[in-house]
Scaffold this motif. Structure first.
Motif, mmCIF file in Angstrom:
data_model
loop_
_atom_site.group_PDB
_atom_site.id
_atom_site.type_symbol
_atom_site.label_atom_id
_atom_site.label_comp_id
_atom_site.label_asym_id
_atom_site.label_seq_id
_atom_site.Cartn_x
_atom_site.Cartn_y
_atom_site.Cartn_z
ATOM 1 N N VAL A 365 110.259 10.098 -44.719
ATOM 2 C CA VAL A 365 110.336 10.197 -43.258
ATOM 3 C C VAL A 365 111.157 9.036 -42.710
ATOM 4 O O VAL A 365 111.307 8.001 -43.364
ATOM 5 N N ARG A 367 110.929 6.731 -39.443
ATOM 6 C CA ARG A 367 110.024 6.396 -38.346
ATOM 7 C C ARG A 367 110.758 5.618 -37.255
ATOM 8 O O ARG A 367 111.626 4.791 -37.533
ATOM 9 N N TYR A 368 110.376 5.913 -36.029
ATOM 10 C CA TYR A 368 110.948 5.265 -34.851
ATOM 11 C C TYR A 368 109.803 4.674 -34.036
ATOM 12 O O TYR A 368 109.346 5.298 -33.065
ATOM 13 N N PRO A 369 109.305 3.507 -34.401
ATOM 14 C CA PRO A 369 108.115 2.937 -33.734
ATOM 15 C C PRO A 369 108.266 2.802 -32.222
ATOM 16 O O PRO A 369 107.272 2.853 -31.497
ATOM 17 N N ALA A 376 114.898 1.983 -36.326
ATOM 18 C CA ALA A 376 114.196 2.956 -37.170
ATOM 19 C C ALA A 376 114.171 2.460 -38.597
ATOM 20 O O ALA A 376 114.941 1.568 -38.984
ATOM 21 N N GLN A 379 110.654 5.596 -44.674
ATOM 22 C CA GLN A 379 109.376 5.353 -45.341
ATOM 23 C C GLN A 379 109.171 6.392 -46.429
ATOM 24 O O GLN A 379 109.155 7.589 -46.156
ATOM 25 N N LEU A 412 101.375 11.831 -39.217
ATOM 26 C CA LEU A 412 102.734 11.311 -39.305
ATOM 27 C C LEU A 412 103.388 11.261 -37.923
ATOM 28 O O LEU A 412 104.111 10.321 -37.596
ATOM 29 N N GLN A 415 102.410 8.335 -36.099
ATOM 30 C CA GLN A 415 103.153 7.175 -36.601
ATOM 31 C C GLN A 415 104.607 7.183 -36.095
ATOM 32 O O GLN A 415 105.407 6.336 -36.475
ATOM 33 N N SER A 417 106.976 9.475 -36.696
ATOM 34 C CA SER A 417 107.931 9.905 -37.721
ATOM 35 C C SER A 417 108.737 11.058 -37.135
ATOM 36 O O SER A 417 108.225 12.166 -36.970
#
Length: 609
Positions: A365, A367-369, A376, A379, A412, A415, A417
């Motif tokens: 994935v 991820r873009y917190p 980004a 993960q 996800l 998170q 994602s």
């Protein structure tokens, strides 16, 4: 024959005397097949075959399977399944209103409906309606066993007659209904008989209500309905009207309060300024209005300013309690404006179409917190804090997530994602599960090159009688899929084919396509990367979002949509679910095609050349 009907309840009936079935939102339908032919009769005793010809077509295709059981009489629900536990009210209503034979036929092909059977009144000419519910259910299950028809609702199956099973486990059944946002449950007494035209207490429907806090805006004089709304900034947004659920004394008190505090009145309505807050429960939002709203209680603890459109939309889906949603109002995209809760709602609704491609595959994935507003990262390793329901698979020292269920997908999503990248094989396969051509033009301005390449490839695939599917990449290109049976071919086998197609494109249009790996030498030609299809490489999954400013999706297409009018920007996250409900899923027959694909002859020819 008038159907037996369930009674609405707000209390769960439990005990050994009850069994539970998922309730699906559709058209009640009686299937009768005897010497007069097939009849599919609605609750109002009207024929449904004309509006849903796919059911009749399917039944005739399997006539030899059904013949030993003639005459038969089944009781069921005609539905447009979204997932195994939910049918689309909107989709079935659209189908029911269609009158054009051509449009009905097109829709029946793109998104066929299903006939879900839950009871049997006649089988092999024997009348069995007077037998107990559990006896009828056992006979019906035996019929589905012997005929090989689906014993659970399945939106992907080409077999359109399907069984609704029963369970003695309310908790598990209810968990599935709420997880997949289904309509509810019907509880049925084990020893009850089938009663024609009766609204019985032997069948009780328990619905999956959503809850909203809103304020009263008007009273309709002619029918006694109370109209309600919520605030969107300073603007009042109407969200529907209610009458049911409120006790007579509560109704009289509410009417009197409105009358004494009215802002204005006309021949139809008594209007009131936002002041009286109420809690309502309803099934779903249809055309931005509540469906089947019921009064729950007065909200004296709230101010009208607490009743907002944003909260109304956010609470329109009951996300599972096992998933702790953090910061639901966090902005993820700016244009279109998408918050975290919107993204999670998308994942939940798209899950029946996305999950089959993630199932049993090592997942990577992105991820873009901070949404698209921040950095980004990729993960691959499953973090230590992942909940127990997240499956993993160790491969090459990496403990990959394997996303096999909706809970994992929603986790996800929480998170943040955005992107879901998968290899070309499952964890059980030794070779590729499909061939994919990734047609990636040098820039978005050269998207027409991807269209041109896709159409040229389609010509070859059609000539070779290979079944193919196409989707946008979600960024600037197109991707063509050729599904393959599992464990029949190696990557060396498929590379013979991908290199053949690449060479064909370059030979056909050398000014537009290249297999040159050095970017400087490509000269704005589309790079045909036939080496990308290899073990360990990944591709964006169908219906995955992409981490770009426009919130575009890697969206499956119908081949007729691949033309000069095609634009990547037309497939943004907010419109994908509506697209599926109106156009169907272009990848609906993808897994069926794996069984039908004839690739052996093509491979044999390539090995000889």
């Amino acid at each position: 024959m008038k159907p037996m009907l369930p009674t609405l309840t707000f209390e769960v009936p439990e005990g050994d005397d009850w069994r539970y079935e998922v309730k699906y939102d559709g058209f009640r339908a009686m299937l009768i097949w005897n010497e007069k032919g097939i009849q599919l009769i609605s609750r109002n005793e009207k024929s449904l075959l004309e509006a849903f010809p796919e059911i009749e077509t399917f039944l005739f295709q399997y006539k030899n399977v059904f013949e030993p059981y003639f005459p038969l009489h089944f009781d069921g629900e005609l539905v447009s399944l979204e997932n195994p536990f939910k049918a689309s009210f909107t989709a079935i209503q659209i189908r029911g209103r269609m009158r054009s034979t051509a449009k009905i036929a097109e829709r029946a092909k793109q998104a066929p409906c299903q006939l879900l059977i839950f009871d049997v009144l006649q089988l092999g000419g024997k009348e069995i309606g007077d037998q107990t519910y559990i006896e009828r259910k056992e006979l019906l299950e035996d019929f589905f066993d012997k005929t090989g028809l689906p014993k659970n609702p399945n939106e992907k199956s080409e077999k359109l007659l399907q069984f609704i099973p029963s369970s003695d486990n309310f908790k598990q059944t209810w968990e599935n209904v709420t997880l997949f946002d289904g309509e509810g449950i019907v509880a049925k007494r084990v020893h009850s008989q089938w009663e024609e035209g009766i609204r019985t207490t032997s069948w009780l429907k328990f619905k999956n209500w959503k809850f909203v806090s809103c304020f009263v805006t008007a009273y309709e004089k002619s029918n006694g309905y109370f109209y309600v709304g919520v605030f969107d900034g300073d603007k009042v947004i109407p969200i529907g009207q209610f009458l049911f659920g409120i006790q007579p004394e509560e109704k009289q008190a509410l009417f009197q309060t409105i009358k004494e505090n009215k802002s204005r009145e006309d021949s139809q309505f008594i209007y009131v300024h936002p002041a009286i807050c109420v809690g309502l429960k309803y099934l779903e939002i249809v055309d931005e209005q509540m469906r089947e709203p019921h009064f729950d209680h007065f909200r004296f603890d709230l101010s009208p300013l607490d009743c907002t459109y944003e909260k109304f939309i956010q609470r329109s889906k009951n996300l599972p309690s096992e998933i702790e949603i953090t910061h639901p109002d966090k902005p993820l995209w700016e244009k279109p404006h998408i918050q975290k809760i919107d993204f999670l709602h998308y994942l939940r609704e798209i899950s029946p179409y996305l999950l089959p491609f993630l199932e049993n595959r090592l997942l990577t994935v992105i991820r873009y917190p901070h949404g698209i507003f921040g950095e980004a990262f990729y993960q691959k390793n499953c973090p230590d804090y992942a909940p127990d329901f997240v499956a993993t698979k160790m491969e090459d020292g990496i403990n990959y997530i394997v996303c096999n269920n909706l809970k994992t997908l929603l986790w996800l999503g929480n998170q943040i994602s955005f992107e879901y990248h998968i290899p070309f094989q499952t964890i059980f396969s030794k070779g590729p599960s499909e061939i994919v051509f990734d047609l990636d033009p040098p820039s978005k301005e050269h998207f027409q090159l991807a269209i041109k390449a896709a159409l040229l490839i389609k010509e070859v695939l059609d000539h070779l009688q290979l079944i193919s599917f196409v989707k946008t990449s979600g960024n600037k290109g197109l991707q063509i899929y050729i599904p393959l049976p599992e464990d029949r071919y190696t990557y060396d086998d498929t590379r013979l084919f991908t290199s053949f197609i690449a060479d064909y494109l370059v030979a056909k249009e050398p000014d537009f396509f290249t297999i040159e790996r050095i970017k400087k030498k490509r000269e704005n030609r589309l790079y045909v990367d036939y080496l990308q299809h290899a073990e360990g490489k990944t591709i964006i999954a169908p219906y995955s979002t992409r981490g770009n400013p426009k919130a575009t999706v890697a969206c499956p297409l119908y081949w007729e949509e691949v033309n000069e009018n095609l634009r990547i920007e037309d497939f943004q996250l907010p419109m994908i679910i509506k697209r599926i409900r109106t156009k169907g899923d272009p990848f609906r027959t993808y897994f069926q095609a794996k069984k039908e694909q004839e690739f052996d002859a093509v491979l044999e020819f390539l090995k000889k050349t």
